[in-house]
Scaffold this active site. Sequence first.
Site, short mmCIF file in Angstrom:
data_model
loop_
_atom_site.label_atom_id
_atom_site.label_comp_id
_atom_site.label_asym_id
_atom_site.label_seq_id
_atom_site.Cartn_x
_atom_site.Cartn_y
_atom_site.Cartn_z
N GLU A 2 41.40 50.85 44.23
CA GLU A 2 40.05 51.11 44.73
C GLU A 2 39.37 52.26 44.00
O GLU A 2 38.48 52.92 44.54
CB GLU A 2 40.06 51.37 46.25
CG GLU A 2 40.46 50.15 47.06
CD GLU A 2 40.28 50.35 48.56
OE1 GLU A 2 40.14 51.51 49.00
OE2 GLU A 2 40.28 49.35 49.29
N GLU B 15 44.55 42.93 49.70
CA GLU B 15 44.70 43.23 51.12
C GLU B 15 44.03 42.12 51.91
O GLU B 15 42.85 41.84 51.71
CB GLU B 15 44.06 44.58 51.48
CG GLU B 15 44.73 45.79 50.85
CD GLU B 15 44.03 47.09 51.23
OE1 GLU B 15 43.07 47.05 52.03
OE2 GLU B 15 44.45 48.15 50.73
#
Length: 339
Positions: A74, A179
């Site tokens: 991220e 995820e």
Amino acid sequence: MSQLTTRIRLYGTDCDQFKLVQEAIKQTQTNLHVFAGIYIDGNETTYTRQRDQAFAVLDEYGVDNVLGLTVGNEYLLQAFTADPATLPTAQTYLISKITEVRTMLAAKNYAKTIPVGSADAGSQITAAYAAAADYVMANSHPFFSGVTAAGAAAWTAQYLIDQEPHFATDAGKPLYSAEIGWPTDAMAGGSLTLNGSAASIPNAQDLLDTFVCAANTNITAGGAYNHGYFWFELFDQAWKTQYGGAEPYWGLFDKDRNLKSLTIPSCLADAEAPVGSMGNNDGGGSTSNGGSGTSSGSSSNPSGTTRNNGATASFASSPVVMLSALTTLLAFMGGATLL
């Protein structure tokens, strides 16, 4: 964990998490394979520390059970959130680190090829990013999209095809949902509902029931929906109360390691083959030679939220049920079981 999956994912190396995981696997002789992580935040000291720690563990334990090195988690989402104008520079920096790690792996001449990939919010995947990585991990959280639990599995599968993650498959690179999961509760006073997405145990069960077996079947069969995934997450995380809402409650297990009132799907996907005794790597073999590129940037809105700072041990994995968890590693030492 080894009763649920043969693959786990780490987000970084701080707190000796990669070393402790490998030592735990060595001592317990469990059949677990690892996507190791090198966390980056734009600070060269952070990157160098994590990179050197990762290579030290590879030198000590070998590479037999290592499936890849994931550079960054991220990082582009964080850059976009802080200042969208910095995104092209951030992508160029990230690509340079992917390339550097690949070059260092080649110089080590380990016993097998170790792919070098990266993980980020699905909205931050670009053609240049995909070209630079040997594999791409893209967050694809239906909860944050506002869909109902009943439509979450279909939304996730289609998101990886229709939205920015498609750049990975366009480039012929393996694509994973970095995820995928559903929260079971929210903090007192926090929101249980995000548009049509409601945090609850029944809704988490719906996603488990509709996504896991279908995804495992697609992985085995191949085709357009043949994407690996990492279930988010294994345990509830009390430290995430700082983020509010449903953030602390994404686990299949609660913070005390008790399985919630959830039924784990019994369908199976291909397991990783067991490896021999782990120990020092004597070299031989070759490493990957994936491409690299320069930044074109992206102005798309981020998908998901920033959670992992690389300072806490984090896990994810792929089928049987693929799991991820932000947790300390003490539970794994001594062969503690999860079920």
